[in-house]
Design a protein around this motif. Structure first.
Motif, PDB file in Angstrom:
ATOM      1  N   HIS A 122      -3.637   6.590   4.107  1.00 51.71           N
ATOM      2  CA  HIS A 122      -3.800   6.027   5.450  1.00 51.71           C
ATOM      3  C   HIS A 122      -2.474   5.399   5.869  1.00 51.71           C
ATOM      4  O   HIS A 122      -1.796   4.726   5.088  1.00 51.71           O
ATOM      5  CB  HIS A 122      -4.921   4.988   5.440  1.00 51.71           C
ATOM      6  CG  HIS A 122      -5.452   4.672   6.815  1.00 51.71           C
ATOM      7  ND1 HIS A 122      -4.827   3.831   7.674  1.00 51.71           N
ATOM      8  CD2 HIS A 122      -6.548   5.131   7.464  1.00 51.71           C
ATOM      9  CE1 HIS A 122      -5.509   3.747   8.798  1.00 51.71           C
ATOM     10  NE2 HIS A 122      -6.570   4.527   8.696  1.00 51.71           N
ATOM     11  N   SER A 123      -2.120   5.620   7.136  1.00 54.98           N
ATOM     12  CA  SER A 123      -0.809   5.168   7.594  1.00 54.98           C
ATOM     13  C   SER A 123      -0.688   3.645   7.644  1.00 54.98           C
ATOM     14  O   SER A 123       0.411   3.112   7.769  1.00 54.98           O
ATOM     15  CB  SER A 123      -0.510   5.765   8.972  1.00 54.98           C
ATOM     16  OG  SER A 123      -1.443   5.296   9.917  1.00 54.98           O
ATOM     17  N   SER A 124      -1.816   2.933   7.581  1.00 58.80           N
ATOM     18  CA  SER A 124      -1.742   1.468   7.593  1.00 58.80           C
ATOM     19  C   SER A 124      -1.224   0.930   6.267  1.00 58.80           C
ATOM     20  O   SER A 124      -0.909  -0.258   6.159  1.00 58.80           O
ATOM     21  CB  SER A 124      -3.124   0.879   7.887  1.00 58.80           C
ATOM     22  OG  SER A 124      -3.592   1.299   9.147  1.00 58.80           O
ATOM     23  N   PHE A 125      -1.174   1.779   5.268  1.00 60.96           N
ATOM     24  CA  PHE A 125      -0.728   1.362   3.946  1.00 60.96           C
ATOM     25  C   PHE A 125       0.603   2.017   3.622  1.00 60.96           C
ATOM     26  O   PHE A 125       0.955   3.059   4.162  1.00 60.96           O
ATOM     27  CB  PHE A 125      -1.748   1.775   2.876  1.00 60.96           C
ATOM     28  CG  PHE A 125      -3.073   1.072   2.997  1.00 60.96           C
ATOM     29  CD1 PHE A 125      -4.020   1.539   3.903  1.00 60.96           C
ATOM     30  CD2 PHE A 125      -3.382  -0.036   2.241  1.00 60.96           C
ATOM     31  CE1 PHE A 125      -5.250   0.928   4.018  1.00 60.96           C
ATOM     32  CE2 PHE A 125      -4.601  -0.658   2.359  1.00 60.96           C
ATOM     33  CZ  PHE A 125      -5.541  -0.188   3.253  1.00 60.96           C
ATOM     34  N   ASP A 126       1.332   1.391   2.718  1.00 58.64           N
ATOM     35  CA  ASP A 126       2.547   1.986   2.198  1.00 58.64           C
ATOM     36  C   ASP A 126       2.181   3.154   1.285  1.00 58.64           C
ATOM     37  O   ASP A 126       1.102   3.161   0.668  1.00 58.64           O
ATOM     38  CB  ASP A 126       3.351   0.942   1.409  1.00 58.64           C
ATOM     39  CG  ASP A 126       4.693   1.490   0.967  1.00 58.64           C
ATOM     40  OD1 ASP A 126       5.610   1.541   1.801  1.00 58.64           O
ATOM     41  OD2 ASP A 126       4.795   1.893  -0.205  1.00 58.64           O
ATOM     42  N   TYR A 147       3.127   3.915  -1.527  1.00 58.08           N
ATOM     43  CA  TYR A 147       2.968   3.572  -2.939  1.00 58.08           C
ATOM     44  C   TYR A 147       1.837   2.579  -3.174  1.00 58.08           C
ATOM     45  O   TYR A 147       1.584   2.165  -4.301  1.00 58.08           O
ATOM     46  CB  TYR A 147       4.280   3.012  -3.478  1.00 58.08           C
ATOM     47  CG  TYR A 147       5.415   3.992  -3.339  1.00 58.08           C
ATOM     48  CD1 TYR A 147       6.361   3.865  -2.304  1.00 58.08           C
ATOM     49  CD2 TYR A 147       5.533   5.063  -4.208  1.00 58.08           C
ATOM     50  CE1 TYR A 147       7.385   4.789  -2.156  1.00 58.08           C
ATOM     51  CE2 TYR A 147       6.565   5.979  -4.076  1.00 58.08           C
ATOM     52  CZ  TYR A 147       7.481   5.838  -3.050  1.00 58.08           C
ATOM     53  OH  TYR A 147       8.479   6.747  -2.915  1.00 58.08           O
ATOM     54  N   ASP A 148       1.131   2.167  -2.080  1.00 59.58           N
ATOM     55  CA  ASP A 148      -0.019   1.273  -2.200  1.00 59.58           C
ATOM     56  C   ASP A 148      -1.249   2.108  -2.506  1.00 59.58           C
ATOM     57  O   ASP A 148      -1.763   2.833  -1.661  1.00 59.58           O
ATOM     58  CB  ASP A 148      -0.212   0.471  -0.905  1.00 59.58           C
ATOM     59  CG  ASP A 148      -1.264  -0.612  -1.051  1.00 59.58           C
ATOM     60  OD1 ASP A 148      -1.378  -1.424  -0.129  1.00 59.58           O
ATOM     61  OD2 ASP A 148      -1.989  -0.644  -2.081  1.00 59.58           O
ATOM     62  N   VAL A 149      -1.750   2.011  -3.744  1.00 64.21           N
ATOM     63  CA  VAL A 149      -2.861   2.850  -4.179  1.00 64.21           C
ATOM     64  C   VAL A 149      -4.103   2.582  -3.348  1.00 64.21           C
ATOM     65  O   VAL A 149      -4.956   3.467  -3.168  1.00 64.21           O
ATOM     66  CB  VAL A 149      -3.152   2.619  -5.681  1.00 64.21           C
ATOM     67  CG1 VAL A 149      -4.325   3.458  -6.157  1.00 64.21           C
ATOM     68  CG2 VAL A 149      -1.915   2.925  -6.507  1.00 64.21           C
ATOM     69  N   ALA A 150      -4.231   1.377  -2.778  1.00 66.34           N
ATOM     70  CA  ALA A 150      -5.422   1.038  -1.991  1.00 66.34           C
ATOM     71  C   ALA A 150      -5.548   1.941  -0.764  1.00 66.34           C
ATOM     72  O   ALA A 150      -6.653   2.139  -0.242  1.00 66.34           O
ATOM     73  CB  ALA A 150      -5.376  -0.412  -1.546  1.00 66.34           C
ATOM     74  N   GLY A 151      -4.461   2.469  -0.274  1.00 67.85           N
ATOM     75  CA  GLY A 151      -4.508   3.323   0.905  1.00 67.85           C
ATOM     76  C   GLY A 151      -4.639   4.796   0.574  1.00 67.85           C
ATOM     77  O   GLY A 151      -4.699   5.632   1.467  1.00 67.85           O
ATOM     78  N   LEU A 208      -3.624   9.716   9.629  1.00 65.09           N
ATOM     79  CA  LEU A 208      -3.527   9.926   8.201  1.00 65.09           C
ATOM     80  C   LEU A 208      -2.212  10.642   7.924  1.00 65.09           C
ATOM     81  O   LEU A 208      -1.694  11.356   8.771  1.00 65.09           O
ATOM     82  CB  LEU A 208      -4.694  10.789   7.710  1.00 65.09           C
ATOM     83  CG  LEU A 208      -6.101  10.221   7.914  1.00 65.09           C
ATOM     84  CD1 LEU A 208      -7.136  11.243   7.478  1.00 65.09           C
ATOM     85  CD2 LEU A 208      -6.291   8.926   7.154  1.00 65.09           C
ATOM     86  N   ILE A 209      -1.690  10.443   6.761  1.00 62.32           N
ATOM     87  CA  ILE A 209      -0.424  11.073   6.374  1.00 62.32           C
ATOM     88  C   ILE A 209      -0.667  11.847   5.084  1.00 62.32           C
ATOM     89  O   ILE A 209      -1.280  11.323   4.145  1.00 62.32           O
ATOM     90  CB  ILE A 209       0.688  10.030   6.176  1.00 62.32           C
ATOM     91  CG1 ILE A 209       0.988   9.312   7.513  1.00 62.32           C
ATOM     92  CG2 ILE A 209       1.962  10.676   5.642  1.00 62.32           C
ATOM     93  CD1 ILE A 209       1.987   8.196   7.399  1.00 62.32           C
TER      94      ILE A 209
END
Length: 931
Positions: free
Chosen positions: A260-264, A266-270, A304-305
């Motif tokens: 999800h684009s709201s997350f970095d 490398y942020d596994v939460a996204g 989404l990316i």
């Protein structure tokens, strides 16, 4: 001296060899570099192609998810009584068709005052311990006292342990989900959540779409918040999407990350999908490039990316080209070495008898220049020295017998036109001065009496002093070529199947007939004949049977016409007959005989018997008749009048004939339609269709087509030109023009409640390219498909049932609606209605206009309205001319009314100004393009 010369040769050889090796090495290295570059480009292109395919697969499945939630909203709007059992059946079907959808849910809006009653109701409906609960876990919470509204989960499918524990959970208690819910309510559109782990502990995302009371999306945000009824939620499992993505990729080398684009990144939460390809440990792969592609999908409310990554491997390098380059390099070096060694070994050859060498060289050059098939050489006295095998065969003389004979004794040639002997071909004065001899065509008579058409080439042989040494005669048999030329000339004038004159030759003969008549000769008569049952034979038994029928009919006609008459096949099952020096009365008698013979003729094929009829048009060829084109047009028109009168009859053309004038009038309308396309003289009108019992129902306008006259002033109604467009197969072009320009007009209007009804003809339904044209125009215009309703007449839909159903299903999936026009006029209206996916029934005006005075018409309208209500189809009454009819329709329950008693047609204006309409659409048939 000799040793020194050899040393010089060896030194030159070594120098040349070194330069050659260096040059070849540089070229090979450059070619290897280019080959490697090509391999890299190819591997990268393959990677791009695969990632684009994988992205398209993922995008399609996400679009499918949006289609699912749109279908849920449609179900909610179309069902007044919404039971859990019906909804469960509907959602199970949706889940079966969309495996990537994990679950389908419904969140009910409940306020604080409604909460006790709502919880009691849910317990009574089977959820014994139902309570509105807060979402628990690692999420950020909104305390209950801070929430004015609750959105508890009241329905979930499938109802499995992983989902059932969420029944009653208020999704708005989760701060992130509350944002998505509020965005969906305020926008009225589909909104995606951030990744959540509510279900089975796996990251998924939820699509929310709000539904509102009254089944209409309010116009402003405040009304949307106030009238929201609940939300549908579609939970999408990225884990299920992974297979669709990997199917399009090389899963052994390509890694995929969807987040999800709201997350970095490398942020596994996204992360929604994270697939790492197996690692490889090739020794030299660290030298090879890496390919990476990042795609911002920008869909379903929040972007989404997806990122694809692949390391190029040694397997991507094609060994064939480097191997070929290396082998070519070695072969070139070896070839150069061999050539240079050959030069080293060669010495200056001893000059041999220069006169003899020049003599042989001259003779060989002339012979090689002139050689074809047969070759004869003579000495200076025209006596034969040599004949090759072909010359012996064509002349009938053996080489031993012919040697020493005079050329005229062996080579017997004659003029092809008059048969005069041509024995003195070597005495032609032009031969003495011709650089390469002379060429002629003769008739050659062999010693055994056979004759051959030949092309002959004759040239002198000279010595170094330019003295004549002899002659060479080269000739070849062209008998087959001449026969083929005659055959081609015949084929150019005749029909291959029947052996009759073809259309081109027939028109030449017709032109000669016209010229002869204009110079005072007797009048001729043209008969245009068209077989009536040929298509039945062709479609039933195949083209072989159709060809045999044409041959038999040709034989029948040939046997029964005069020797002086000219018969031709004009194409297909059409024949032309010119009766030379024949009066129209006599021509009618001959035509009647031919007509009777064809009528009585029975064609038998593989046990099947067919009656064959013919329609004939007769035209007397007189000085006043006009050009070839006008004669053919008159005969064609007369033949079509015969067809219109019931086929299998004869019609004679006469000036000022009313039926012919009507047909020619239609042909003039075809020309005017083409001019209207070219000069933008088509005009769009619209007539309002008003709701009768539901004031909030969408407003409809039927789009109507008009044409301005040649002066651009008076408006021509469609009943004047539409019949001609239908007859001459340009109705599909007219429909394309209406669709293109109506969508352009709609794109300039922004009232989302207005639906425009566009009429389509049966011709367009059968046009295999028309659906693609409509889809392309809708997409390029940007018009909301829910504002588009296509009208198809009942008769056209029934006549093209399969095409109509496929066409309607394709566009209804996009959101368009359909109305069945003139309903009730067919013989089997209700029987076919179940097979057609329509949204509106337009009751035929012939029933509506007299329903007040005619109880049968009233019963018919009432029956159609009742059937529409049972099937969930809205009804529209046409020809509503007064208030009495309008009030009666309200009582019956008809949904809409259209007619002069409601609203008159008006020119479609944008901001009180006529819009600039396009001319010929880009994708119309050639009939429009030729205007």
């Amino acid at each position: 001296m000799q040793s020194s010369q050899q040393t010089k040769f060896i030194h030159t050889y070594r120098m040349r060899m070194s330069v050659a090796i260096l040059t070849c090495t540089l070229i090979a290295a450059l070619m290897l570099a280019i080959a490697f570059k090509i391999d890299v480009k190819t591997a990268e292109s393959n990677f791009r192609d695969r990632t684009e395919a994988a992205y398209a697969q993922l995008q399609n499945k996400i679009n499918d998810s949006q289609a699912v939630i749109s279908a849920l909203s449609g179900w909610h709007r179309s069902h007044i009584e919404k039971s859990h059992s019906e909804f469960s059946i509907f959602t199970r079907a949706m889940l079966a068709n969309h495996p990537h959808v994990y679950s389908i849910q419904y969140l009910r809006k409940v306020n604080e005052q409604e909460r006790p009653a709502f919880e009691t109701q849910m317990r009574e409906e089977g959820y014994a311990a139902f309570n509105i609960l807060d979402r628990t876990g690692e999420a950020d919470f909104i305390p209950a006292k801070m929430r004015q509204l609750y959105f508890p989960l009241t329905f979930v499918e499938p109802l499995e342990p992983a989902n059932s524990h969420l029944i009653g959970v208020d999704f708005s208690s989760d701060a992130e989900l509350a944002k998505s819910i509020r965005a969906a309510i305020e926008s009225g559109e589909t909104v995606s959540s951030k990744p959540v782990t509510l279900f089975a502990g796996k990251p998924m995302f939820i699509l929310f779409k709000a539904v509102y009371k009254g089944n209409i999306v309010p116009e402003d945000i405040k009304e949307r918040i106030e009238h929201v009824d609940g939300l549908f939620a579609v939970v999408v499992s990225p884990e299920m999407l992974q297979s669709y993505v990997l199917d399009s990729l090389d899963a052994t080398t390509t890694s995929v990350t969807l987040y999800h684009s709201s997350f970095d990144k490398y942020d596994v939460a996204g992360h929604l999908l994270n697939y790492n390809a197996p690692s490889h440990s090739d020794r030299f792969e660290w030298l090879l490039p890496e390919f990476r592609q990042v795609v911002d999908m920008n869909s379903i409310g929040r972007p989404l990316i997806i990122e694809f990554c692949r390391d190029m491997s040694l397997s991507d390098i094609n060994p064939a080209l480097p191997t070929a380059i290396f082998l070519a390099y070695l072969a070139t070096i070896l070839f150069i070495r061999h050539s240079l060694k050959g030069d080293l070994k060669h010495s200056i050859a001893t000059e041999i008898s220069k006169d003899e060498l020049f003599r042989e060289k001259e003779r060989a050059e002339v012979t090689l220049y002139s050689i074809a098939d047969g070759v004869i050489t003579t000495d200076n006295n025209n006596r034969i020295e040599h004949m090759n095998e072909v010359a012996q065969k064509l002349t009938g003389w053996r080489n031993g017998s012919a040697t020493g004979e005079l050329l005229g004794t062996v080579f017997l040639t004659y003029d092809q036109e008059n048969g005069r002997p041509e024995t003195a071909i070597l005495e032609d004065e032009t031969l003495e001065h011709a650089a390469a001899g002379i060429r002629r065509e003769f008739l050659l008579r062999s010693n055994d009496g056979h004759e051959y058409a030949i092309k002959c080439s004759v040239a002198r042989i000279r010595d170094r002093s330019d003295e004549v040494m002899g002659s060479v005669i080269v000739f070849r048999d062209v008998s087959t070529e001449q026969a083929m030329a005659m055959q081609l000339a015949y084929q150019a004038r005749h029909d291959e199947l029947t052996g009759l004159y073809n259309r081109r030759e027939f028109e030449l003969q017709l032109g000669r007939s016209l010229e002869r008549v204009r110079q005072g000769g007797k009048a001729d008569v043209l008969c245009y004949l068209d077989l009536d049952q040929f298509k039945v034979v062709n479609d039933t038994c195949g083209h072989i049977a159709g060809d045999e029928l044409l041959r038999q009919v040709t034989h029948l006609l040939r046997e029964n016409i005069r020797d002086s008459d000219l018969l031709a096949r004009l194409g297909g099952d059409e024949f032309g007959l010119i009766m030379l020096g024949c009066s129209i009365e006599k021509a009618k008698e001959i035509a009647a005989v031919l007509h009777q013979l064809i009528r009585e003729y029975r064609f038998v094929w593989q046990g099947k018997t067919f009656d064959i009829g013919a329609s004939m048009g007769l035209v007397e060829i007189t000085p006043e008749i006009g050009s070839i084109h006008e004669v053919m047009s008159a005969a064609d028109s007369a033949c079509y009048v015969a067809k219109d009168k019931g086929r299998n009859r004869i019609f004679a053309y006469t000036l000022n004939d009313s039926e012919l004038m009507n047909r020619q009038g239609e042909m003039q309308w075809v020309h005017k339609i083409h001019e209207a396309f070219a000069n933008s003289r088509f005009v769009l009108y619209r007539q309002q269709v008003v709701p009768l019992n539901h004031e909030q129902a969408p407003i409809h306008y039927e789009v109507l087509l008009r044409m301005r006259d040649d002066n651009g002033g008076a408006v021509v109604l469609p009943m004047a030109f539409i019949p001609a467009a239908e007859r001459y197969n340009i109705m599909s072009d007219v429909d394309r023009w209406v669709v293109k320009n109506a969508l352009a007009m709609m794109s300039m209007e922004h009232d989302g409640r207005v639906v425009y009804n566009l009429n389509l003809s049966g011709k367009s339904l059968n046009d295999e390219n028309f659906l693609a044209f409509v889809v392309s125009e809708i997409e390029s215009s940007g018009v909301d498909t829910q504002r588009i309703c296509f009208e198809i007449t009942e008769t056209a839909a029934i006549a093209n049932l399969s095409s109509a159903r496929s066409f309607m299903n394709s566009l209804r999936k996009m959101g368009c609606s359909f109305a069945l026009d003139d309903f009730g006029s067919g013989l089997s209206s209700f029987a076919y209605l179940k097979n057609l996916p329509v949204d509106y029934l337009k009751i035929d005006g012939s029933f509506v206009k007299d329903m007040i005075d005619d109880p049968v018409d009233l019963a018919m309208v009432t029956c159609i309205a009742q059937v529409g209500r049972v099937m969930g189809i809205k009804t529209i009454a046409e020809s509503v001319e007064n208030e009495s009819i309008k009030n009666q329709l309200k009582l019956i329950g008809v949904d809409y009314a259209q007619g002069y008693g409601v609203a008159f047609p008006e020119e479609w204006l944008i901001n009180e100004q006529p819009a600039s309409l396009a001319g010929c659409p880009d994708a119309v048939a050639p009939a429009c393009k030729s205007a």
